[in-house]
Design a protein around this motif. Structure first.
Motif, short mmCIF file in Angstrom:
data_model
loop_
_atom_site.label_atom_id
_atom_site.label_comp_id
_atom_site.label_asym_id
_atom_site.label_seq_id
_atom_site.Cartn_x
_atom_site.Cartn_y
_atom_site.Cartn_z
N GLU A 172 -1.87 -3.24 -8.64
CA GLU A 172 -0.70 -3.98 -9.06
C GLU A 172 0.04 -4.45 -7.80
OE1 GLU A 172 3.05 -2.97 -11.77
OE2 GLU A 172 1.12 -2.24 -12.47
N HIS A 173 0.38 -5.72 -7.76
CA HIS A 173 1.02 -6.26 -6.57
C HIS A 173 2.33 -6.92 -6.94
CE1 HIS A 173 1.69 -9.44 -3.52
NE2 HIS A 173 1.40 -8.46 -2.71
N ASP A 174 3.41 -6.42 -6.34
CA ASP A 174 4.72 -7.01 -6.58
C ASP A 174 5.20 -7.64 -5.28
OD1 ASP A 174 7.19 -7.78 -7.40
OD2 ASP A 174 7.98 -5.76 -7.70
N THR A 187 8.36 -6.23 -3.56
CA THR A 187 8.38 -4.92 -2.91
C THR A 187 7.28 -4.75 -1.87
OG1 THR A 187 7.06 -4.04 -4.72
CG2 THR A 187 9.45 -3.75 -4.87
N CYS A 188 6.29 -5.61 -1.88
CA CYS A 188 5.19 -5.51 -0.92
C CYS A 188 5.73 -5.77 0.50
CB CYS A 188 4.11 -6.53 -1.27
SG CYS A 188 2.87 -6.70 0.03
N PRO A 189 5.61 -4.80 1.42
CA PRO A 189 6.18 -4.98 2.76
C PRO A 189 5.60 -6.17 3.52
CG PRO A 189 4.94 -2.91 2.60
CD PRO A 189 4.94 -3.51 1.25
N VAL A 190 4.32 -6.44 3.34
CA VAL A 190 3.69 -7.57 4.04
C VAL A 190 4.28 -8.89 3.55
CG1 VAL A 190 1.52 -8.78 4.48
CG2 VAL A 190 1.58 -6.28 4.46
N CYS A 191 4.40 -9.02 2.22
CA CYS A 191 4.95 -10.25 1.65
C CYS A 191 6.43 -10.40 2.01
CB CYS A 191 4.77 -10.26 0.14
SG CYS A 191 3.05 -10.42 -0.35
N VAL A 192 7.18 -9.28 1.98
CA VAL A 192 8.61 -9.33 2.32
C VAL A 192 8.78 -9.78 3.77
CG1 VAL A 192 10.67 -7.91 2.70
CG2 VAL A 192 9.35 -7.63 0.60
N ARG A 200 -5.61 -8.72 -0.47
CA ARG A 200 -6.50 -9.23 0.56
C ARG A 200 -5.86 -9.16 1.95
NH1 ARG A 200 -10.66 -12.15 -1.95
NH2 ARG A 200 -10.16 -12.54 -4.11
N HIS A 201 -4.58 -8.86 2.01
CA HIS A 201 -3.96 -8.87 3.33
C HIS A 201 -4.13 -7.53 4.04
CE1 HIS A 201 -0.65 -6.99 1.30
NE2 HIS A 201 -0.41 -8.05 0.59
N ARG A 202 -3.58 -7.45 5.24
CA ARG A 202 -3.85 -6.34 6.14
C ARG A 202 -3.50 -4.97 5.55
NH1 ARG A 202 -1.82 -7.27 12.02
NH2 ARG A 202 0.00 -7.70 10.79
ZN LIG Z 1 1.78 -8.62 -0.50
#
Ligand SMILES: [Zn+2]
Length: 106
Positions: free
Chosen positions: A31-33, A36-41, A8-10
């Motif tokens: 699949e969301h990790d 490794t997800c740049p937005v979450c990191v 749901r993010h950008r």
């Molecule tokens: Zn993320």
């Protein structure tokens, strides 16, 4: 740990036109990790930085307060207070009218 997650993010919205071109569903489950997800990191880094700044600020404020207390204890010991009081008392050589004026105005 990998989780199935509707992005749901950008980052997903930036991919949206690409996904439309290749004819895939827009709200596809991917699949969301989090690791490794740049937005979450990046979000995690921001939170870590804010926490660090907040902790440092608290430490510095505590040190400032401790310094103020120490300075107060050094400057305001009972001997100094008696000295200040004695210095503010009228002297026998002062004009009596002036002494009365100071007494009534204080
Ligand atoms: Zn993320």
């Amino acid at each position: 740990m990998c989780v199935l997650f509707i992005v749901r993010h950008r980052a997903f919205y930036q991919l949206e036109p690409v996904l439309s071109v290749v004819g895939r569903k827009v709200d596809e489950v991917v699949e969301h990790d989090v690791k490794t997800c740049p937005v979450c990191v990046k979000a995690k880094e921001k939170i870590t930085e804010k926490q660090f700044v907040s902790r440092r600020k608290t430490l510095l404020q505590n040190k400032l307060i401790e310094d103020k207390i120490q300075r107060h204890l050094v400057c305001k010991n009972s001997l100094d207070l008696i000295g200040e009081l004695a210095a503010s008392l009228p002297k026998p050589s002062d004009d009596p009218q002036e002494i009365w004026r100071r007494l009534l105005n204080s």
